[in-house]
Design a protein around this motif. Sequence first.
Motif, mmCIF file in Angstrom:
data_model
loop_
_atom_site.group_PDB
_atom_site.id
_atom_site.type_symbol
_atom_site.label_atom_id
_atom_site.label_comp_id
_atom_site.label_asym_id
_atom_site.label_seq_id
_atom_site.Cartn_x
_atom_site.Cartn_y
_atom_site.Cartn_z
ATOM 1 N N PHE A 12 44.730 34.087 30.614
ATOM 2 C CA PHE A 12 45.101 35.206 31.484
ATOM 3 C C PHE A 12 45.385 34.792 32.929
ATOM 4 O O PHE A 12 45.502 35.641 33.796
ATOM 5 N N GLY A 13 45.464 33.486 33.182
ATOM 6 C CA GLY A 13 45.819 33.019 34.513
ATOM 7 C C GLY A 13 44.708 33.080 35.544
ATOM 8 O O GLY A 13 44.976 32.984 36.735
ATOM 9 N N GLY A 14 43.459 33.217 35.103
ATOM 10 C CA GLY A 14 42.340 33.242 36.039
ATOM 11 C C GLY A 14 42.050 31.858 36.592
ATOM 12 O O GLY A 14 42.747 30.893 36.319
ATOM 13 N N GLU A 15 40.993 31.792 37.375
ATOM 14 C CA GLU A 15 40.566 30.531 37.992
ATOM 15 C C GLU A 15 39.881 29.630 36.972
ATOM 16 O O GLU A 15 39.045 30.084 36.200
ATOM 17 N N MET A 16 40.222 28.351 37.017
ATOM 18 C CA MET A 16 39.508 27.364 36.207
ATOM 19 C C MET A 16 38.122 27.185 36.814
ATOM 20 O O MET A 16 37.988 27.159 38.046
ATOM 21 N N PRO A 17 37.105 27.077 35.965
ATOM 22 C CA PRO A 17 35.786 26.779 36.525
ATOM 23 C C PRO A 17 35.815 25.399 37.193
ATOM 24 O O PRO A 17 36.550 24.519 36.751
ATOM 25 N N ALA A 18 35.048 25.249 38.243
ATOM 26 C CA ALA A 18 35.028 23.962 38.960
ATOM 27 C C ALA A 18 34.582 22.828 38.040
ATOM 28 O O ALA A 18 35.096 21.719 38.102
ATOM 29 N N ASN A 19 33.600 23.117 37.188
ATOM 30 C CA ASN A 19 33.118 22.152 36.199
ATOM 31 C C ASN A 19 32.330 22.914 35.141
ATOM 32 O O ASN A 19 32.229 24.136 35.208
ATOM 33 N N PHE A 20 31.786 22.208 34.202
ATOM 34 C CA PHE A 20 31.031 22.848 33.122
ATOM 35 C C PHE A 20 29.545 22.468 33.170
ATOM 36 O O PHE A 20 28.832 22.657 32.188
ATOM 37 N N GLU A 21 29.099 21.956 34.316
ATOM 38 C CA GLU A 21 27.702 21.537 34.452
ATOM 39 C C GLU A 21 26.775 22.726 34.276
ATOM 40 O O GLU A 21 27.035 23.820 34.769
ATOM 41 N N GLY A 22 25.694 22.500 33.566
ATOM 42 C CA GLY A 22 24.674 23.525 33.383
ATOM 43 C C GLY A 22 25.014 24.575 32.334
ATOM 44 O O GLY A 22 24.252 25.509 32.134
ATOM 45 N N ILE A 23 26.130 24.428 31.650
ATOM 46 C CA ILE A 23 26.493 25.385 30.599
ATOM 47 C C ILE A 23 26.059 24.793 29.265
ATOM 48 O O ILE A 23 26.588 23.774 28.812
ATOM 49 N N ALA A 24 25.076 25.435 28.648
ATOM 50 C CA ALA A 24 24.487 24.917 27.411
ATOM 51 C C ALA A 24 25.534 24.737 26.316
ATOM 52 O O ALA A 24 25.472 23.769 25.543
ATOM 53 N N ALA A 25 26.491 25.645 26.244
ATOM 54 C CA ALA A 25 27.520 25.544 25.203
ATOM 55 C C ALA A 25 28.354 24.274 25.366
ATOM 56 O O ALA A 25 28.820 23.705 24.382
ATOM 57 N N ARG A 26 28.540 23.811 26.602
ATOM 58 C CA ARG A 26 29.291 22.568 26.831
ATOM 59 C C ARG A 26 28.508 21.375 26.313
ATOM 60 O O ARG A 26 29.058 20.485 25.666
ATOM 61 N N ALA A 27 27.210 21.375 26.572
ATOM 62 C CA ALA A 27 26.363 20.290 26.059
ATOM 63 C C ALA A 27 26.372 20.311 24.533
ATOM 64 O O ALA A 27 26.509 19.259 23.890
ATOM 65 N N ALA A 28 26.239 21.498 23.957
ATOM 66 C CA ALA A 28 26.255 21.626 22.494
ATOM 67 C C ALA A 28 27.587 21.152 21.929
ATOM 68 O O ALA A 28 27.624 20.436 20.915
ATOM 69 N N HIS A 29 28.683 21.523 22.567
ATOM 70 C CA HIS A 29 30.020 21.143 22.098
ATOM 71 C C HIS A 29 30.148 19.611 22.069
ATOM 72 O O HIS A 29 30.680 19.054 21.107
ATOM 73 N N GLY A 30 29.625 18.949 23.083
ATOM 74 C CA GLY A 30 29.669 17.483 23.135
ATOM 75 C C GLY A 30 28.806 16.837 22.061
ATOM 76 O O GLY A 30 29.228 15.870 21.416
ATOM 77 N N ILE A 31 27.613 17.369 21.869
ATOM 78 C CA ILE A 31 26.709 16.812 20.849
ATOM 79 C C ILE A 31 27.294 17.022 19.453
ATOM 80 O O ILE A 31 27.302 16.104 18.625
ATOM 81 N N ILE A 32 27.800 18.224 19.207
ATOM 82 C CA ILE A 32 28.382 18.515 17.893
ATOM 83 C C ILE A 32 29.612 17.637 17.664
ATOM 84 O O ILE A 32 29.820 17.133 16.551
ATOM 85 N N ALA A 33 30.415 17.420 18.696
ATOM 86 C CA ALA A 33 31.592 16.550 18.563
ATOM 87 C C ALA A 33 31.170 15.144 18.146
ATOM 88 O O ALA A 33 31.781 14.539 17.261
ATOM 89 N N THR A 34 30.122 14.634 18.764
ATOM 90 C CA THR A 34 29.627 13.296 18.421
ATOM 91 C C THR A 34 29.138 13.259 16.979
ATOM 92 O O THR A 34 29.485 12.342 16.220
ATOM 93 N N LEU A 35 28.352 14.257 16.579
ATOM 94 C CA LEU A 35 27.862 14.311 15.196
ATOM 95 C C LEU A 35 29.014 14.439 14.211
ATOM 96 O O LEU A 35 29.000 13.815 13.135
ATOM 97 N N LEU A 36 30.014 15.230 14.566
ATOM 98 C CA LEU A 36 31.175 15.411 13.697
ATOM 99 C C LEU A 36 31.957 14.107 13.556
ATOM 100 O O LEU A 36 32.360 13.732 12.444
ATOM 101 N N MET A 37 32.158 13.389 14.659
ATOM 102 C CA MET A 37 32.871 12.107 14.588
ATOM 103 C C MET A 37 32.113 11.097 13.726
ATOM 104 O O MET A 37 32.723 10.371 12.934
ATOM 105 N N ILE A 38 30.796 11.073 13.856
ATOM 106 C CA ILE A 38 29.988 10.159 13.035
ATOM 107 C C ILE A 38 30.102 10.532 11.567
ATOM 108 O O ILE A 38 30.306 9.667 10.705
#
Length: 174
Positions: free
Chosen positions: A119-145
């Motif tokens: 919708f053309g809104g502002e990009m978040p400055a970063n994803f620090e402190g967002i639990a879903a971002r940490a989960a997404h990274g961990i799941i990505a690693t498990l999925l790649m393995i």
Amino acid sequence: MPSRYHPALVTLHWVSALLLIVALVAGTLVLAPVPNSDPSKLLSFRLHMGLGFVIGILTLIRLAVRAKTAHPAPATTGIALADRAAPLAHWALYALILAMVGSGVALSLNSGLGNAVFFGGEMPANFEGIAARAAHGIIATLLMITIGLHIVAAIWHQGVRKDRLLSRMGYDKR
């Protein structure tokens, strides 16, 4: 009992495999290293999120087709632990894919990323402190393995055992 999987499952398997590899590589090598302030990241996110949505839909369709079609008897290796682990690994792939899509949706909703991407809104400055971002990274690693182990097992069956297990994911006569 058929000797091969239903052609719809075969197609869904190979298309999903290709899309998953593209999405994982893009997320790891394209999105992760680029700062959110880079304007090119928005297009990359659009593609990545669209791909994730398609992968999620294909996975749900694949589960439905799998439930409705006959498939070959479980493969045996003569190794009891491997024979018990194989179905668990396959179901883990489905679970990890759906968890990956779910964590991506949660990340999008919790960070405002969806608003920026669609919708053309502002990009978040970063994803620090967002639990879903940490989960997404961990799941990505498990999925790649798990995908890596799946590929190694397929190569082992095809190259070492020479049991033609890989042919079950082909299009010849069922």
